[in-house]
Design an enzyme around this catalytic site. Structure first.
Site, PDB file in Angstrom:
ATOM      1  N   HIS A   1     -44.960 -86.581 -36.034  1.00  0.00           N
ATOM      2  CA  HIS A   1     -43.735 -87.324 -36.330  1.00  0.00           C
ATOM      3  C   HIS A   1     -43.291 -87.020 -37.749  1.00  0.00           C
ATOM      4  O   HIS A   1     -44.117 -86.735 -38.623  1.00  0.00           O
ATOM      5  CB  HIS A   1     -43.984 -88.826 -36.242  1.00  0.00           C
ATOM      6  CG  HIS A   1     -44.097 -89.346 -34.839  1.00  0.00           C
ATOM      7  ND1 HIS A   1     -43.051 -89.315 -33.947  1.00  0.00           N
ATOM      8  CD2 HIS A   1     -45.134 -89.930 -34.178  1.00  0.00           C
ATOM      9  CE1 HIS A   1     -43.446 -89.854 -32.803  1.00  0.00           C
ATOM     10  NE2 HIS A   1     -44.706 -90.227 -32.911  1.00  0.00           N
TER      11      HIS A   1
ATOM     12  N   LEU B   1     -45.216 -80.474 -28.940  1.00  0.00           N
ATOM     13  CA  LEU B   1     -44.815 -79.554 -30.012  1.00  0.00           C
ATOM     14  C   LEU B   1     -43.417 -79.882 -30.512  1.00  0.00           C
ATOM     15  O   LEU B   1     -42.956 -79.328 -31.491  1.00  0.00           O
ATOM     16  CB  LEU B   1     -44.868 -78.114 -29.504  1.00  0.00           C
ATOM     17  CG  LEU B   1     -46.156 -77.744 -28.746  1.00  0.00           C
ATOM     18  CD1 LEU B   1     -46.112 -76.294 -28.275  1.00  0.00           C
ATOM     19  CD2 LEU B   1     -47.363 -77.962 -29.630  1.00  0.00           C
ATOM     20  N   ARG B   2     -42.748 -80.783 -29.788  1.00  0.00           N
ATOM     21  CA  ARG B   2     -41.440 -81.356 -30.176  1.00  0.00           C
ATOM     22  C   ARG B   2     -40.269 -80.398 -30.008  1.00  0.00           C
ATOM     23  O   ARG B   2     -39.170 -80.696 -30.461  1.00  0.00           O
ATOM     24  CB  ARG B   2     -41.468 -81.861 -31.624  1.00  0.00           C
ATOM     25  CG  ARG B   2     -42.554 -82.907 -31.907  1.00  0.00           C
ATOM     26  CD  ARG B   2     -42.417 -84.125 -31.050  1.00  0.00           C
ATOM     27  NE  ARG B   2     -43.262 -85.221 -31.504  1.00  0.00           N
ATOM     28  CZ  ARG B   2     -43.539 -86.281 -30.753  1.00  0.00           C
ATOM     29  NH1 ARG B   2     -43.073 -86.379 -29.517  1.00  0.00           N
ATOM     30  NH2 ARG B   2     -44.300 -87.249 -31.229  1.00  0.00           N
TER      31      ARG B   2
ATOM     32  N   ASP C   1     -53.898 -85.008 -27.645  1.00  0.00           N
ATOM     33  CA  ASP C   1     -52.743 -85.916 -27.521  1.00  0.00           C
ATOM     34  C   ASP C   1     -51.916 -85.869 -28.810  1.00  0.00           C
ATOM     35  O   ASP C   1     -51.483 -86.890 -29.331  1.00  0.00           O
ATOM     36  CB  ASP C   1     -53.185 -87.351 -27.206  1.00  0.00           C
ATOM     37  CG  ASP C   1     -52.017 -88.180 -26.659  1.00  0.00           C
ATOM     38  OD1 ASP C   1     -51.034 -87.584 -26.203  1.00  0.00           O
ATOM     39  OD2 ASP C   1     -52.085 -89.429 -26.717  1.00  0.00           O
TER      40      ASP C   1
ATOM     41  N   HIS D   1     -49.977 -90.028 -15.980  1.00  0.00           N
ATOM     42  CA  HIS D   1     -50.198 -90.906 -17.145  1.00  0.00           C
ATOM     43  C   HIS D   1     -50.158 -92.332 -16.616  1.00  0.00           C
ATOM     44  O   HIS D   1     -49.085 -92.922 -16.510  1.00  0.00           O
ATOM     45  CB  HIS D   1     -49.108 -90.706 -18.204  1.00  0.00           C
ATOM     46  CG  HIS D   1     -49.198 -89.396 -18.902  1.00  0.00           C
ATOM     47  ND1 HIS D   1     -49.734 -89.253 -20.158  1.00  0.00           N
ATOM     48  CD2 HIS D   1     -48.834 -88.152 -18.496  1.00  0.00           C
ATOM     49  CE1 HIS D   1     -49.690 -87.980 -20.513  1.00  0.00           C
ATOM     50  NE2 HIS D   1     -49.147 -87.286 -19.520  1.00  0.00           N
TER      51      HIS D   1
END
Lengths: 325, 427
Positions: free
Chosen positions: B310, B64-65, B306, B180
């Site tokens: 941006h 969600l930044r 995922d 990951h």
């Protein structure tokens, strides 16, 4: 998944020169033929033609290069263009300016063509995609991807010596993994009709999927050179020795260095090429580099004619008469 | 608020329900499923005829930044996009700035999400402090602050002893560890799947072994420690085989894949299209085939977005210099429905991988429609076709290769704890 080819305009003409891949054989032949006509200039007292008079070309080098930049600059000047050299390795982009900012700023100075070298694969495509209409991009080497003018000057040299590509067997030896030159050469040779393209290197320097690119891998230099017409040696960057890719220069030379003895596996009239600069005693023995079969210095001078050809074609000025022959 | 949803095709894979029926909601919880008594007087009735009514989607991986990258997006904008995508719960990896390695950061994320009110955000706690792979984070504290899972995101833990201790400590606190799998050194700053496409384009390749060697190491330590582990964003056929075998051997291991990895392959990169720059990279068509089969047979029990929004500049550079990731919340369900139509996967199975599957991984009481449970509900029309455009995207990230493409399956209502957090008004 269709691939765009942004370097060809609606009329099938070259508007950028980004990669050899996807170009037609006729177009490559046209580049070679045009270069042939320019090569006669070298012997003239005035080595210039007015083809790009009034045009502005910016050599935009994000990576250091002496040989490529110099031959581009000479080619541009012989086409009578106004030339600007910008070394950006230590310039605007390190101050936070984006690549697009750089492009836009230089475009605002009414640049007609950019010759671009960049460390990232795809940089030339990126510029071409964002360049203003009518502005041409020439790829002078992008990452590991392509160095199309180098490959074309190599083709020019091969054609000078061998005449035809059909039936030719060519071995490319060395660091294929990191080589933009090798990729462009493989495409060019296949498009021009070479019979067989071999790549010779240890597995650490061979990319996976090289067969799909149109080359047959070899690990043994003598086998790889057997019966070939052309041997192209690649430059080995010294840092490969530190990255666990090769144990030492000595062992590399022992296994993959070109010596007179090894060269004897090739055809009697095989030529030896190298894009330069040479690491003597690492990739190639001096006796071979300076020997009668070496055409390495010819490659350099052919670079000017080929680059003149590509740039004049990309500028698409069919009305202008070529000034000198 | 009492809401009645009538005539919808109710799909609740956890309870093996797939039938046209009604569902009643009261005080944020499910009051009845099926026969609704006359005593229930609805304040709002939703006619769901021709639509699917299912548990709210649960997304195991969405960035969600916030905090740290608010120029790209923030919790408010992206949780709003989640609601528009039918997602009611989403997990944010801990590689925020600051890293989610303290209760304060985790609580900040949850509080911001609560204030926005669109979706439940579960922060994933950092397994090691600063994600440096050296010192364990205060995992018990993170758990108390609402972290159901812990992870080192994409940062390596080089020392296997640290990883072992991290697994043991996470097991002690019954936390699931999200992994990951990518060996940092084998990946070697690559940006595309090592194969013919990367070779053709001269892009530094990431070999399959970057994933498989890490999965092998992790599995050995999972077996040793007994920790509950979840492999995130699996991309290779070989890794799937290893996980399948581990599950067969009884290890407490689950795994997920990003929806777009089920649709795209490395060849889509074409001529350096940076919208296809992802990590893990888009793999080969045979890998994609294995991923699809693994979703169908349940080896991959969850499919996530995922989501990585941006700003435009992040993708405006030569391919290797661009930032990886796709803005993917709003294509999650449509891509899964497209997968269903391509592979014959049943709608109930698709819903399972987006609801009960991820809920089981997290160990939360969600992803099912039972009386008494919080009413997280998604209502969508699986047949509606629509075009993905920049104007239509709710997410601030417009970095998706699907712009301009026709999508199938449209979310019409999303309810979070019985409250309508999204309602499509037109088109």
């Amino acid at each position: 998944m269709s691939r765009e080819n942004i370097q060809i305009d609606d009329n099938g003409k070259l508007c950028h020169f980004l990669t050899i891949e996807g170009l037609q054989r006729e177009l490559l032949t046209e580049i070679l033929d045009t270069a042939e006509s320019f090569s006669g200039l070298t012997g003239q007292p005035v080595k210039k033609v007015p083809l790009l008079r009034g045009k502005t070309i910016v050599n935009l080098f994000f990576e250091p290069s002496t040989r490529t930049r110099t031959t581009f600059e000479l080619a541009e000047k012989r086409l009578s263009a106004d030339v600007l050299n910008i070394n950006l390795a230590a310039s605007a982009t390190t101050k936070g300016e984006t690549l697009l900012d750089t492009l836009r700023n230089l475009e605002a100075m009414h640049t007609d063509m950019f010759v671009i070298r960049h460390a990232d694969s795809g940089a030339a495509h990126f510029f071409a995609r964002h360049a203003a209409p009518g502005v041409s991009i020439i790829n002078a080497g992008d990452g590991r991807h392509a160095h199309p003018t180098q490959a074309m000057l190599d083709m020019f040299t091969i054609r000078r010596h061998k005449g035809e590509f059909t039936g030719l067997k060519v071995a490319i030896v060395g660091d294929i993994l990191h080589s933009r030159v090798a990729r462009s050469q493989i495409h060019a040779l296949n498009i021009l009709g070479a019979e067989e393209v071999r790549v010779v290197a240890p597995d650490t320097l061979l990319p996976s999927g090289i067969t799909e690119l149109g080359a047959t891998p070899y690990h043994d230099l003598s086998e790889g050179l057997e019966d070939v017409d052309v041997v192209i040696m690649l430059r080995l960057q010294r840092e490969r020795m530190q990255g666990a890719m090769l144990p030492s220069e000595d062992e590399y030379f022992e296994c993959f260095g070109l010596t007179e003895k090894r060269l004897s596996a090739a055809k009697q009239d095989a030529i030896v090429m190298h894009p330069g600069p040479i690491n003597r005693g690492v990739e190639i023995d001096s006796t071979v580099a300076d020997g009668p079969r070496s055409v390495i210095l010819q490659q350099v001078s052919h670079g000017i004619a080929v680059r003149m050809a590509v740039m004049s074609m990309a500028m698409q000025q069919p009305d202008l008469e070529r000034g000198a022959e | 608020m009492r809401i009645l949803i009538n005539n919808g095709r109710l799909i609740d894979p956890a309870n093996n329900i797939d039938e046209i029926t009604s569902i009643a909601i009261e005080a944020g919880r499910i009051a009845a499923v099926g026969e609704i008594t006359d005593n229930f007087v609805a304040e709002q009735t939703i006619d769901a005829a021709g639509q699917v009514v299912c548990p709210g989607l649960i997304d195991l991986g969405a960035r969600l930044r916030e905090p740290g990258d608010e120029q790209k997006a923030d919790i408010h904008s992206e949780s709003h996009a989640a609601a528009a995508a039918g997602i009611t719960t989403l997990c944010q990896p801990p590689d925020t700035d600051p890293v989610t390695d303290t209760a304060a950061v985790a609580e900040l994320v949850r509080k911001r999400a609560r204030n926005a009110g669109f979706a439940r955000v579960l922060p994933i706690g950092a397994l090691t402090q600063g994600l440096k792979g050296e010192q364990l984070s205060e995992l018990a504290d993170l758990k108390r602050s609402g972290c159901n899972a812990v992870s080192n995101a994409r940062q390596p833990i080089a020392n296997p002893l640290v990883l072992r201790r991290a697994f043991e400590y996470a097991a002690t606190h019954d936390l699931v560890v999200f992994l990951h799998p990518e060996d940092h050194w084998l990946a070697n700053n690559g940006c595309a799947h090592e194969g013919p496409t990367a070779t053709r384009l001269g892009l530094p390749g990431i070999p399959e072994a970057a994933e498989t060697t890490e999965v092998a190491r992790d599995l050995a330590l999972i077996q040793q420690t007994g920790v509950r582990a979840h492999f995130c964003r699996i991309s290779t056929a070989a890794a799937i085989e290893m996980i399948r075998r581990a599950q067969h051997d009884g290890l407490k291991v689950t795994a997920d894949v990003a929806a777009h990895q089920l649709m795209l392959i490395d060849e889509h990169i074409g001529e350096f299209n940076s919208l296809y720059h992802l990590l893990p990279p888009l793999r080969s068509s045979s890998d994609r085939e294995s991923l699809r089969k693994a979703v169908a047979d349940g080896t991959l029990s969850a499919v996530c977005s995922d989501h990585q929004p941006h700003e435009a500049d992040a993708k405006l550079a030569p391919f290797p210099a661009t930032e990886p990731g796709i803005s993917a919340l709003e294509t999650l369900l449509p891509l899964m429905l497209e997968l269903g139509s391509r592979t014959g996967m049943q709608l109930s199975q698709i819903v399972q991988r987006l609801t009960a599957g991820p809920a089981a991984t997290l160990g939360i009481e969600r992803g099912r429609l039972e009386v008494g449970m919080p009413a997280d509900i998604t209502i969508f029309n699986p047949e509606t076709r629509w075009q993905l455009t920049e104007e239509r995207l709710v997410s601030r990230g417009h970095n998706t290769p699907y712009l301009g493409r026709e999508m199938v399956g449209q979310i019409n209502y999303t309810l979070l704890e019985g409250r309508l957090v999204f309602e499509r008004h037109s088109g």
